[in-house]
Design an enzyme around this catalytic site. Structure first.
Site, PDB file in Angstrom:
ATOM      1  N   VAL A  18      17.720   8.622  -3.868  1.00 44.33           N
ATOM      2  CA  VAL A  18      18.325   8.973  -5.170  1.00 44.33           C
ATOM      3  C   VAL A  18      19.425  10.023  -4.980  1.00 44.33           C
ATOM      4  O   VAL A  18      20.557   9.857  -5.457  1.00 44.33           O
ATOM      5  CB  VAL A  18      17.233   9.478  -6.154  1.00 44.33           C
ATOM      6  N   ARG A  19      19.110  11.071  -4.253  1.00 42.33           N
ATOM      7  CA  ARG A  19      20.083  12.168  -4.129  1.00 42.33           C
ATOM      8  C   ARG A  19      21.284  11.765  -3.274  1.00 42.33           C
ATOM      9  O   ARG A  19      22.418  12.153  -3.569  1.00 42.33           O
ATOM     10  CB  ARG A  19      19.390  13.423  -3.596  1.00 42.33           C
TER      11      ARG A  19
ATOM     12  N   ASP B   4      -0.238   2.146   8.400  1.00 41.87           N
ATOM     13  CA  ASP B   4      -0.811   1.386   9.522  1.00 41.87           C
ATOM     14  C   ASP B   4       0.043   1.365  10.785  1.00 41.87           C
ATOM     15  O   ASP B   4      -0.438   0.936  11.833  1.00 41.87           O
ATOM     16  CB  ASP B   4      -1.069  -0.063   9.087  1.00 41.87           C
TER      17      ASP B   4
ATOM     18  N   ARG C 239      -4.855   7.435   2.584  1.00 43.09           N
ATOM     19  CA  ARG C 239      -3.543   7.071   2.032  1.00 43.09           C
ATOM     20  C   ARG C 239      -2.963   8.161   1.138  1.00 43.09           C
ATOM     21  O   ARG C 239      -1.806   8.075   0.720  1.00 43.09           O
ATOM     22  CB  ARG C 239      -3.657   5.755   1.244  1.00 43.09           C
TER      23      ARG C 239
ATOM     24  N   ASP D 222       2.246  -0.638  11.619  1.00 42.25           N
ATOM     25  CA  ASP D 222       2.221  -1.998  12.182  1.00 42.25           C
ATOM     26  C   ASP D 222       3.500  -2.788  11.890  1.00 42.25           C
ATOM     27  O   ASP D 222       3.455  -3.994  11.677  1.00 42.25           O
ATOM     28  CB  ASP D 222       0.984  -2.754  11.662  1.00 42.25           C
TER      29      ASP D 222
ATOM     30  N   GLY E 105       5.927  -2.424   3.534  1.00 43.90           N
ATOM     31  CA  GLY E 105       5.630  -3.015   4.837  1.00 43.90           C
ATOM     32  C   GLY E 105       6.288  -4.375   4.996  1.00 43.90           C
ATOM     33  O   GLY E 105       7.198  -4.742   4.237  1.00 43.90           O
ATOM     34  N   ASP E 106       5.798  -5.127   5.981  1.00 49.54           N
ATOM     35  CA  ASP E 106       6.393  -6.430   6.295  1.00 49.54           C
ATOM     36  C   ASP E 106       6.410  -7.382   5.093  1.00 49.54           C
ATOM     37  O   ASP E 106       7.367  -8.136   4.911  1.00 49.54           O
ATOM     38  CB  ASP E 106       5.591  -7.102   7.421  1.00 49.54           C
TER      39      ASP E 106
ATOM     40  N   MET F 147      -8.811   3.353   8.430  1.00 45.07           N
ATOM     41  CA  MET F 147      -8.058   2.213   7.892  1.00 45.07           C
ATOM     42  C   MET F 147      -7.316   1.463   8.997  1.00 45.07           C
ATOM     43  O   MET F 147      -7.058   2.004  10.070  1.00 45.07           O
ATOM     44  CB  MET F 147      -7.098   2.664   6.807  1.00 45.07           C
TER      45      MET F 147
ATOM     46  N   GLY G 246       0.834  -1.212   0.000  1.00 39.96           N
ATOM     47  CA  GLY G 246       0.000   0.000   0.000  1.00 39.96           C
ATOM     48  C   GLY G 246       0.858   1.247   0.000  1.00 39.96           C
ATOM     49  O   GLY G 246       1.871   1.304   0.684  1.00 39.96           O
TER      50      GLY G 246
ATOM     51  N   ARG H 185       0.895  -5.010  -5.906  1.00 37.57           N
ATOM     52  CA  ARG H 185       1.039  -6.262  -5.163  1.00 37.57           C
ATOM     53  C   ARG H 185       1.355  -7.322  -6.220  1.00 37.57           C
ATOM     54  O   ARG H 185       0.706  -7.371  -7.257  1.00 37.57           O
ATOM     55  CB  ARG H 185      -0.228  -6.554  -4.376  1.00 37.57           C
TER      56      ARG H 185
ATOM     57  N   THR I 210       4.231   2.417   5.554  1.00 36.65           N
ATOM     58  CA  THR I 210       2.825   2.010   5.656  1.00 36.65           C
ATOM     59  C   THR I 210       2.101   2.966   6.591  1.00 36.65           C
ATOM     60  O   THR I 210       2.651   3.363   7.623  1.00 36.65           O
ATOM     61  CB  THR I 210       2.651   0.568   6.173  1.00 36.65           C
TER      62      THR I 210
ATOM     63  N   LYS J 292     -28.495  12.367  29.517  1.00 36.59           N
ATOM     64  CA  LYS J 292     -27.753  13.424  30.235  1.00 36.59           C
ATOM     65  C   LYS J 292     -27.513  14.645  29.346  1.00 36.59           C
ATOM     66  O   LYS J 292     -26.788  15.562  29.743  1.00 36.59           O
ATOM     67  CB  LYS J 292     -26.406  12.871  30.709  1.00 36.59           C
TER      68      LYS J 292
ATOM     69  N   ARG K 166      -6.549  -2.807   8.656  1.00 33.48           N
ATOM     70  CA  ARG K 166      -7.212  -4.114   8.557  1.00 33.48           C
ATOM     71  C   ARG K 166      -6.798  -5.016   9.720  1.00 33.48           C
ATOM     72  O   ARG K 166      -7.602  -5.707  10.298  1.00 33.48           O
ATOM     73  CB  ARG K 166      -6.863  -4.768   7.217  1.00 33.48           C
TER      74      ARG K 166
HETATM   75  P1  ADP Z   1       3.193  -4.605   2.655  1.00 28.52           P
HETATM   76  O1  ADP Z   1       4.561  -4.538   2.113  1.00 28.52           O
HETATM   77  O2  ADP Z   1       2.583  -3.254   2.836  1.00 28.52           O
HETATM   78  O3  ADP Z   1       3.107  -5.471   3.892  1.00 28.52           O
HETATM   79  P2  ADP Z   1       1.974  -6.743   1.110  1.00 28.52           P
HETATM   80  O4  ADP Z   1       1.857  -7.682   2.252  1.00 28.52           O
HETATM   81  O5  ADP Z   1       0.832  -6.631   0.165  1.00 28.52           O
HETATM   82  O6  ADP Z   1       2.243  -5.234   1.566  1.00 28.52           O
HETATM   83  O7  ADP Z   1       3.292  -7.153   0.320  1.00 28.52           O
HETATM   84  C1  ADP Z   1       3.712  -6.430  -0.808  1.00 28.52           C
HETATM   85  C2  ADP Z   1       4.347  -7.357  -1.796  1.00 28.52           C
HETATM   86  O8  ADP Z   1       5.514  -7.952  -1.221  1.00 28.52           O
HETATM   87  C3  ADP Z   1       3.495  -8.540  -2.219  1.00 28.52           C
HETATM   88  O9  ADP Z   1       2.582  -8.221  -3.239  1.00 28.52           O
HETATM   89  C4  ADP Z   1       4.561  -9.489  -2.740  1.00 28.52           C
HETATM   90  O10 ADP Z   1       4.983  -9.130  -4.027  1.00 28.52           O
HETATM   91  C5  ADP Z   1       5.700  -9.241  -1.755  1.00 28.52           C
HETATM   92  N1  ADP Z   1       5.651 -10.241  -0.682  1.00 28.52           N
HETATM   93  C6  ADP Z   1       4.787 -10.298   0.352  1.00 28.52           C
HETATM   94  N2  ADP Z   1       5.031 -11.389   1.119  1.00 28.52           N
HETATM   95  C7  ADP Z   1       6.043 -12.037   0.554  1.00 28.52           C
HETATM   96  C8  ADP Z   1       6.760 -13.244   0.863  1.00 28.52           C
HETATM   97  N3  ADP Z   1       6.451 -13.986   1.921  1.00 28.52           N
HETATM   98  N4  ADP Z   1       7.775 -13.615   0.049  1.00 28.52           N
HETATM   99  C9  ADP Z   1       8.104 -12.867  -1.019  1.00 28.52           C
HETATM  100  N5  ADP Z   1       7.477 -11.735  -1.364  1.00 28.52           N
HETATM  101  C10 ADP Z   1       6.468 -11.316  -0.602  1.00 28.52           C
HETATM  102  O1  F6P Z   2      -1.932   0.697   3.594  1.00 29.04           O
HETATM  103  C1  F6P Z   2      -2.435  -0.153   4.570  1.00 29.04           C
HETATM  104  C2  F6P Z   2      -3.880  -0.381   4.330  1.00 29.04           C
HETATM  105  O2  F6P Z   2      -4.431   0.874   4.279  1.00 29.04           O
HETATM  106  C3  F6P Z   2      -4.644  -1.216   5.331  1.00 29.04           C
HETATM  107  O3  F6P Z   2      -5.086  -0.549   6.461  1.00 29.04           O
HETATM  108  C4  F6P Z   2      -5.778  -1.692   4.492  1.00 29.04           C
HETATM  109  O4  F6P Z   2      -6.341  -2.834   4.989  1.00 29.04           O
HETATM  110  C5  F6P Z   2      -5.140  -1.931   3.169  1.00 29.04           C
HETATM  111  O5  F6P Z   2      -4.067  -1.013   3.093  1.00 29.04           O
HETATM  112  C6  F6P Z   2      -6.047  -1.794   2.024  1.00 29.04           C
HETATM  113  O6  F6P Z   2      -5.319  -1.661   0.852  1.00 29.04           O
HETATM  114  P1  F6P Z   2      -5.899  -1.909  -0.590  1.00 29.04           P
HETATM  115  O7  F6P Z   2      -7.265  -1.356  -0.617  1.00 29.04           O
HETATM  116  O8  F6P Z   2      -4.936  -1.203  -1.471  1.00 29.04           O
HETATM  117  O9  F6P Z   2      -5.878  -3.395  -0.779  1.00 29.04           O
END
Ligand code: ADP
Ligand code: F6P
Length: 330
Positions: free
Chosen positions: A30-31, A133, A259, A135, A108-109, A175, A17, A78, A131, A218, A177
Site C-alpha cells: 500500500v505505502r 509451511d 499461525r 513449501d 501459497g501455490d 503444522m 492459510g 478459501r 505460508t 540409560k 500437512r
Molecule cells: P494456498 O494459497 O496457501 O496454497 P489454497 O491451496 O487453499 O492455499 O488456495 C487458496 C485459494 O486459491 C483457493 O481457495 C482458491 O480460491 C484459489 N485456488 C487454488 N487453486 C486454484 C486453481 N488451480 N485455480 C484457481 N484458483 C485456485
Molecule cells: O498454513 C498452512 C497450514 O497450516 C498447513 O500446515 C495446514 O495443513 C493447513 O494450513 C491447515 O489450515 P486450515 O486449518 O485453515 O484448513
C-alpha cells in the site's frame, strides 16, 4: 507523486492459510504504491472478496499499527468458485469494474494458481509467497515460517520441561500437512529424539519404541518426538508407545497457535520488501510473476515456471538432524 506507469490502481489480497507477516506485506504494498502515485485498494477475504465485490480504498493511514499484528487485516478465505472458469471470469470482471489493473496476491501455490488464471484473462498479477509451511519451491523464504517455527520451538521447550519432570515421552505435532519444514527445524532447534516428516514417511514405529526403552535404561528422562501434521495419528501413536514401553506418553497438538502471533523481525522485514517489490513489478508493467528470495537476493519468476518447480527437503539438514539426536549420536 505522478505516475508514468500504465497501472493506475493496484489491489491487494491475502488468500489461503494466514501467516504472521502478511500485514507487513500489505502495508508495504500500500505505502509503496501510494508513494509511486498509484491508487491502492484492499480486497477482503481473498478471491471470495473479488466474487462478492468486497473492495475498499486503502490509505497510508489504513495500514498504520499493523506491522506488529498477526493474522491479516484483509482477512483470508478459501474460495472454491475461483477454481472454476466462470469464477475466474467473474473475478477478472470485478477487477475491471473497479479499475484494478494490477493485483498483488499474497498466499501459497494455490493462490498463485488463481493469480495465473487472472493473468491469462488480462489482469496484471504478482504473487507474494505467504505460508508458514515454507513449501513454495521457487523461494527459500515464505512469509510466516520464521514466526511459526519460533512459536512452535518455544511451545516444545515448555512441553519438554513438564515431560522431563514426569519422565514421560512426548509426541508434539506441528503444522505441515504436506511439508515437514516446521518439524525439521524444530527437530534440530528443540533437540528432538525423533522427527517424523511427510516427505520421509517410511519411519519404523518399532524402532522408535526400541529406542525409547533403551534410552530409558540409560537414564534418559524424556523422549521428544516431533510429528509433522501430515504424519497424523499422534494421539493413537502415543497410546501405542505407552502400551509397548510402559512409559507414560502424551501427545500435544500445537495446531493453529502456530499461525498466529506478532511476526518476528525477519518476517516483518522480508515481507515488507516483498510487498513493495510486487508493486514495483506491476508498476514496471510486469505480470504473471511471483516474488521470491533466493541465494541472498529478492528475485521474481514467471508463475508457470514457479508452479512447475519442485521443492526437495534439504537432505544434508535431514542427515544432521538425525545425527544430532540422542538416538543416533551415541
Ligand atoms: P494456498 O494459497 O496457501 O496454497 P489454497 O491451496 O487453499 O492455499 O488456495 C487458496 C485459494 O486459491 C483457493 O481457495 C482458491 O480460491 C484459489 N485456488 C487454488 N487453486 C486454484 C486453481 N488451480 N485455480 C484457481 N484458483 C485456485
Ligand atoms: O498454513 C498452512 C497450514 O497450516 C498447513 O500446515 C495446514 O495443513 C493447513 O494450513 C491447515 O489450515 P486450515 O486449518 O485453515 O484448513
Amino acid at each position: 507523486m505522478a505516475t508514468t506507469s500504465k497501472v493506475k490502481t493496484i489491489g491487494v489480497l491475502t488468500s489461503g492459510g494466514d501467516a504472521p507477516g502478511m500485514n507487513a506485506a500489505i502495508r508495504a504494498a500500500v505505502r509503496r504504491g501510494l508513494q509511486q502515485g498509484v491508487q491502492m485498494k484492499g480486497i477482503l477475504k481473498g478471491y471470495d472478496g473479488l466474487m462478492n465485490e468486497e473492495i475498499i480504498d486503502m490509505t497510508a493511514r489504513d495500514v498504520s499499527d499493523t506491522i506488529e499484528r498477526g493474522g491479516t487485516i484483509l482477512y483470508t478465505a478459501r474460495c472454491a468458485e475461483m477454481r472454476t472458469p466462470e469464477g475466474q471470469k467473474r473475478a477478472a470482471e470485478t477487477c475491471r469494474k473497479y479499475g484494478i489493473d494490477g493485483l498483488v496476491v499474497i498466499g501459497g501455490d494455490g493462490s498463485f494458481a488463481g493469480a495465473q488464471k487472472l493473468a491469462a484473462l488480462g489482469i496484471n498479477t504478482v504473487g507474494v509467497p505467504g505460508t508458514i509451511d515454507l513449501d513454495i519451491a521457487c523461494t527459500e523464504y515464505t512469509i510466516g515460517f520464521d514466526t511459526a517455527v519460533n512459536t512452535a520451538m518455544e511451545a516444545i521447550d515448555k512441553v519438554r520441561d513438564t515431560s522431563t519432570s514426569h519422565e514421560r515421552c512426548s509426541i508434539i505435532e506441528v503444522m505441515g500437512r504436506n511439508a515437514g519444514y516446521i518439524a525439521l527445524w524444530c527437530g534440530i532447534a528443540n533437540g528432538a529424539e525423533d522427527i517424523l516428516l511427510p516427505e520421509k514417511y517410511d519411519y519404523d514405529e518399532q524402532k522408535i519404541i526400541n529406542n525409547i526403552i533403551e534410552n530409558r535404561k540409560k537414564g534418559k528422562k524424556h523422549h521428544i518426538i516431533i510429528n509433522a501434521e501430515g504424519i497424523g495419528h499422534s494421539t493413537s501413536m502415543a497410546r501405542r508407545i505407552e502400551a509397548a514401553t510402559g512409559i507414560e506418553t502424551r501427545a500435544t497438538i500445537l495446531g493453529h497457535m502456530q499461525r498466529g502471533g506478532s511476526p518476528t523481525c525477519k518476517d516483518r522485514v522480508y515481507a515488507s520488501i516483498m510487498g513493495a517489490y510486487a508493486v514495483d513489478l506491476l508498476i514496471e508493467g510486469k505480470s504473471d510473476r511471483v516474488v521470491a528470495y533466493r541465494n541472498g537476493e529478492y528475485v521474481d519468476y514467471d508463475i508457470d515456471e514457479a508452479l512447475a518447480m519442485k521443492k526437495q527437503l534439504p537432505e544434508y539438514q535431514w542427515e544432521i538432524a538425525k545425527a544430532l539426536s540422542y538416538n543416533y549420536s551415541k
